[in-house]
Design an enzyme around this catalytic site. Structure first.
Site, PDB file in Angstrom:
ATOM      1  N   GLN A  28       1.676  -5.846  -2.993  1.00  0.00           N
ATOM      2  CA  GLN A  28       2.155  -6.113  -1.772  1.00  0.00           C
ATOM      3  C   GLN A  28       3.625  -5.222  -1.570  1.00  0.00           C
ATOM      4  O   GLN A  28       4.160  -4.431  -1.948  1.00  0.00           O
ATOM      5  CB  GLN A  28       2.125  -7.099  -1.054  1.00  0.00           C
ATOM      6  CG  GLN A  28       1.305  -8.763  -1.461  1.00  0.00           C
ATOM      7  CD  GLN A  28       0.743  -8.436  -2.596  1.00  0.00           C
ATOM      8  OE1 GLN A  28       1.598  -9.272  -3.032  1.00  0.00           O
ATOM      9  NE2 GLN A  28      -0.789  -9.052  -2.746  1.00  0.00           N
ATOM     10  N   ARG A  39      -5.819   0.629   8.351  1.00  0.00           N
ATOM     11  CA  ARG A  39      -4.421  -0.047   8.287  1.00  0.00           C
ATOM     12  C   ARG A  39      -4.254   0.409   9.168  1.00  0.00           C
ATOM     13  O   ARG A  39      -4.283   1.634   9.538  1.00  0.00           O
ATOM     14  CB  ARG A  39      -3.627   0.572   7.042  1.00  0.00           C
ATOM     15  CG  ARG A  39      -4.554   0.372   6.054  1.00  0.00           C
ATOM     16  CD  ARG A  39      -3.781   1.498   4.331  1.00  0.00           C
ATOM     17  NE  ARG A  39      -4.377   0.649   3.831  1.00  0.00           N
ATOM     18  CZ  ARG A  39      -4.325   0.903   2.171  1.00  0.00           C
ATOM     19  NH1 ARG A  39      -4.032   2.629   2.166  1.00  0.00           N
ATOM     20  NH2 ARG A  39      -4.944   0.477   1.267  1.00  0.00           N
ATOM     21  N   ASP A  82       0.981  -1.927   0.149  1.00  0.00           N
ATOM     22  CA  ASP A  82       0.065  -0.232  -0.118  1.00  0.00           C
ATOM     23  C   ASP A  82       0.562   1.171   0.329  1.00  0.00           C
ATOM     24  O   ASP A  82       0.391   2.320   0.403  1.00  0.00           O
ATOM     25  CB  ASP A  82      -0.838   0.358   0.843  1.00  0.00           C
ATOM     26  CG  ASP A  82      -1.931  -1.299   1.250  1.00  0.00           C
ATOM     27  OD1 ASP A  82      -2.367  -2.036   0.168  1.00  0.00           O
ATOM     28  OD2 ASP A  82      -2.001  -1.898   2.674  1.00  0.00           O
ATOM     29  N   THR A 105      -9.313  -4.970   1.169  1.00  0.00           N
ATOM     30  CA  THR A 105     -10.529  -5.465   1.808  1.00  0.00           C
ATOM     31  C   THR A 105     -11.382  -4.212   2.304  1.00  0.00           C
ATOM     32  O   THR A 105     -12.236  -5.095   3.717  1.00  0.00           O
ATOM     33  CB  THR A 105     -10.042  -6.264   2.890  1.00  0.00           C
ATOM     34  OG1 THR A 105      -8.418  -5.295   3.428  1.00  0.00           O
ATOM     35  CG2 THR A 105      -8.612  -7.463   2.568  1.00  0.00           C
ATOM     36  N   GLY A 116      -3.980  -4.068  -4.365  1.00  0.00           N
ATOM     37  CA  GLY A 116      -4.990  -3.234  -5.031  1.00  0.00           C
ATOM     38  C   GLY A 116      -4.306  -2.205  -5.004  1.00  0.00           C
ATOM     39  O   GLY A 116      -3.719  -1.191  -4.676  1.00  0.00           O
ATOM     40  N   HIS A 117      -3.868  -1.811  -6.547  1.00  0.00           N
ATOM     41  CA  HIS A 117      -3.051  -0.818  -6.705  1.00  0.00           C
ATOM     42  C   HIS A 117      -5.096   0.572  -7.247  1.00  0.00           C
ATOM     43  O   HIS A 117      -5.511   0.341  -8.187  1.00  0.00           O
ATOM     44  CB  HIS A 117      -2.636  -1.029  -7.905  1.00  0.00           C
ATOM     45  CG  HIS A 117      -1.339  -2.261  -8.096  1.00  0.00           C
ATOM     46  ND1 HIS A 117      -0.620  -2.450  -8.415  1.00  0.00           N
ATOM     47  CD2 HIS A 117      -1.191  -1.882  -5.696  1.00  0.00           C
ATOM     48  CE1 HIS A 117       0.237  -3.134  -7.468  1.00  0.00           C
ATOM     49  NE2 HIS A 117       0.510  -3.089  -6.272  1.00  0.00           N
ATOM     50  N   LYS A 120       2.261   2.372  -5.240  1.00  0.00           N
ATOM     51  CA  LYS A 120       2.928   1.935  -6.278  1.00  0.00           C
ATOM     52  C   LYS A 120       2.134   1.859  -7.089  1.00  0.00           C
ATOM     53  O   LYS A 120       1.942   2.110  -8.888  1.00  0.00           O
ATOM     54  CB  LYS A 120       3.269   0.456  -5.795  1.00  0.00           C
ATOM     55  CG  LYS A 120       3.767   0.175  -5.292  1.00  0.00           C
ATOM     56  CD  LYS A 120       4.211  -1.480  -5.116  1.00  0.00           C
ATOM     57  CE  LYS A 120       3.074  -1.992  -4.474  1.00  0.00           C
ATOM     58  NZ  LYS A 120       2.406  -2.188  -3.064  1.00  0.00           N
TER      59      LYS A 120
HETATM   60  P1  IMP Z   1      -2.384 -12.725   1.828  1.00  0.00           P
HETATM   61  O1  IMP Z   1      -1.680 -12.287   0.552  1.00  0.00           O
HETATM   62  O2  IMP Z   1      -3.888 -12.345   2.024  1.00  0.00           O
HETATM   63  O3  IMP Z   1      -1.947 -14.669   2.083  1.00  0.00           O
HETATM   64  O4  IMP Z   1      -1.906 -12.269   3.676  1.00  0.00           O
HETATM   65  C1  IMP Z   1      -1.071 -12.436   3.776  1.00  0.00           C
HETATM   66  C2  IMP Z   1      -0.717 -11.131   4.450  1.00  0.00           C
HETATM   67  O5  IMP Z   1      -0.105 -10.192   3.820  1.00  0.00           O
HETATM   68  C3  IMP Z   1      -1.927 -10.000   4.994  1.00  0.00           C
HETATM   69  O6  IMP Z   1      -1.362  -9.438   6.373  1.00  0.00           O
HETATM   70  C4  IMP Z   1      -1.699  -9.468   4.039  1.00  0.00           C
HETATM   71  O7  IMP Z   1      -2.500  -7.983   4.847  1.00  0.00           O
HETATM   72  C5  IMP Z   1      -0.916  -9.339   3.929  1.00  0.00           C
HETATM   73  N1  IMP Z   1      -1.088  -8.485   2.130  1.00  0.00           N
HETATM   74  C6  IMP Z   1      -1.516  -9.059   1.335  1.00  0.00           C
HETATM   75  N2  IMP Z   1      -2.004  -8.301   0.278  1.00  0.00           N
HETATM   76  C7  IMP Z   1      -1.665  -7.052   0.547  1.00  0.00           C
HETATM   77  C8  IMP Z   1      -1.510  -6.184  -0.482  1.00  0.00           C
HETATM   78  O8  IMP Z   1      -2.043  -5.522  -1.410  1.00  0.00           O
HETATM   79  N3  IMP Z   1      -1.397  -4.449   0.610  1.00  0.00           N
HETATM   80  C9  IMP Z   1      -0.979  -4.513   1.671  1.00  0.00           C
HETATM   81  N4  IMP Z   1      -0.986  -6.195   2.313  1.00  0.00           N
HETATM   82  C10 IMP Z   1      -1.187  -7.236   2.271  1.00  0.00           C
END
Ligand code: IMP
Length: 435
Positions: free
Chosen positions: A225, A306, A13, A302, A40-41, A16
């Site tokens: 991520q 944050r 987040d 989601t 989520g871009h 990017k």
């Molecule tokens: P997963 O990728 O859904 O398995 O989640 C694993 C961890 O990565 C969790 O803490 C999520 O909140 C975090 N996470 C996954 N995708 C993102 C993103 O795009 N931005 C921020 N955190 C993320």
């Protein structure tokens, strides 16, 4: 600059989407190499907000090739929901501007179900996943029980592998989690129908990207991520299940490491994290709340609030070095307006032990305390500033102090979500017309 890696240098987040969208103007090919619809871009164009989860941010430019590499965990339902949503806003997407690797692993309904059930099972030890099935899909990939897009496109092979997978997953759902099993025929017909729709997009994208690069086209690799969520180098086990930095490109895009020519990290002027896990500079008090409100820090995927805190200089040195960054972009500088003083993490303590650098070898970060330095804040609104020299002196002092601490040049600053809310650092050594 024919190849450029852009990655998140914190916990995701970092903004990017907007920077990649900007750099994509000069790119011919934009490639996602890891992650999936957990990302989520957000890109705002002419006041219209676009949130891409799976499709590379270059899709908003008409003449670019967008590629989803073999390292991505691809949920066909999420993909087509996104294609349809973008299509309804006039963004035309077909097999000529979006290519999918035949080697990308497919996220099925059972992956999503198991992701959610496993989180409930973990209880207080939960990771806080996005619930998109990412971890279970990558787990099957490593266990060699997953299905790739190539498998989905061959009906008999798909039937055999999905039947075998579901037999095991249904037993797991029923016996471990007490959940109703999924119906095999329903799943088979759903995914086989999706396969037909996927087919025109699918190919050997590694070969396509390498050929484009050899032909002198500019290739931009879009990280999802953040580096602190990297499976190997992040705050394990509170990480995502892929290689989020530049380290993910060679395997996840079938692109040689030696062909990656420029590397740019993206980081906020402060820090945020969603989900559970270590976040040393987190501020759970009113100042953290204020960052959340001023920065509208709620998840793009989601909607979760944050966790917010201060910039962490050793953490940043760690992730920029791991990816070999030439420069970085500081985003959301405008959000810090109005704070009388701004804290920056400069080191850590654990009992009597001091750490000047990110303590990557710790099994757990429990009890880790942060040593801060404080800098004077500013009150001015920065969102309309476009030239570095027009920033208030205290904001420039903050930027330059952080840059010196991190030791890697800041090539660009972002002061708002719009495409044009950018301040170039013209004297930065990373030479590129956009930065
Ligand atoms: P997963 O990728 O859904 O398995 O989640 C694993 C961890 O990565 C969790 O803490 C999520 O909140 C975090 N996470 C996954 N995708 C993102 C993103 O795009 N931005 C921020 N955190 C993320």
């Amino acid at each position: 600059m024919p190849s450029l890696s852009v990655f998140g240098a914190q916990w995701g987040d970092e903004g990017k989407g907007k920077i990649i969208d900007l750099l994509a103007r000069e790119a011919d090919v934009v490639v996602r190499y890891q992650g999936g619809a957990n990302a989520g871009h957000t890109v705002v164009v002419a006041g219209v907000k676009y949130v891409m989860h799976l499709i590379p941010s270059g899709i908003l430019h008409r003449d670019k090739l967008n590629v989803i590499g073999n390292g991505v965990a691809l949920d066909p339902l999420a993909l087509f929901a996104e294609i349809d949503e973008l299509g309804s806003r006039g963004v035309v997407i077909d097999g000529s501007n979006l290519r999918l690797s035949s080697g990308a692993h497919v996220i099925f309904e059972h992956h999503r179900r198991i992701d959610l059930a496993a989180e409930r099972w973990r209880g207080v030890g939960r990771i806080g996943t996005t619930g998109r099935g990412i971890g279970p899909c990558y787990a099957d990939k490593a266990a060699r029980t997953g299905l790739r897009i190539a498998d989905l496109l061959e009906p008999e092979r798909c039937r055999a592998r999905l039947t075998a997978a579901l037999a095991e997953k249904n037993a797991h759902l029923r016996d471990v989690h007490g959940e109703a099993p999924l119906d095999l025929d329903q799943q088979l017909s759903r995914y086989m129908a999706l396969a037909e729709r996927l087919a025109p997009f699918v190919g050997d994208t590694g070969a396509e990207v390498r050929a484009a690069y050899r032909a002198g086209k500019m290739v931009l690799f879009e990280g999802a991520q953040g580096a602190m969520l990297d499976l190997d180098h992040g705050t394990y086990p509170y990480v995502t299940s892929s290689s989020t930095g530049t380290n993910g490109i060679p395997s996840g895009a079938a692109f040689p490491a030696r062909w990656i020519e420029r590397v740019v990290g993206i980081a906020k002027a402060y820090c945020t994290r969603v989900g559970e896990g270590p976040f040393p500079t987190e501020d759970s008090g009113p100042e953290g709340d204020r960052i959340r409100e001023q920065g509208r820090e709620y998840g793009a995927t989601t909607g979760r609030p944050r966790r917010c805190g201060w910039f962490d200089a050793p953490q940043m040195r760690y992730t920029l070095e791991l990816s070999g960054a030439d420069g970085w972009v500081m985003t959301n500088l405008d959000v810090l307006s109005g704070f009388p003083r701004i804290k920056v993490g400069v080191g850590y303590r654990l009992g009597a032990k001091r750490f000047a650098e990110w303590p990557a070898s710790l099994a757990s970060f429990e009890g880790l305390e942060v040593e801060y330095e404080e800098l004077p804040g500013w009150n001015d609104d920065l969102t309309a500033v476009r030239e570095y020299g027009d920033l208030p002196a205290a904001a420039r002092a903050y930027v330059e102090w952080v840059e010196a601490r991190v030791g890697v040049p800041i090539v660009m600053l972002s002061v708002g979500p719009q495409r044009d809310q950018i301040i170039p650092r013209r004297d930065a050594p990373l030479v590129h017309s956009s930065v």
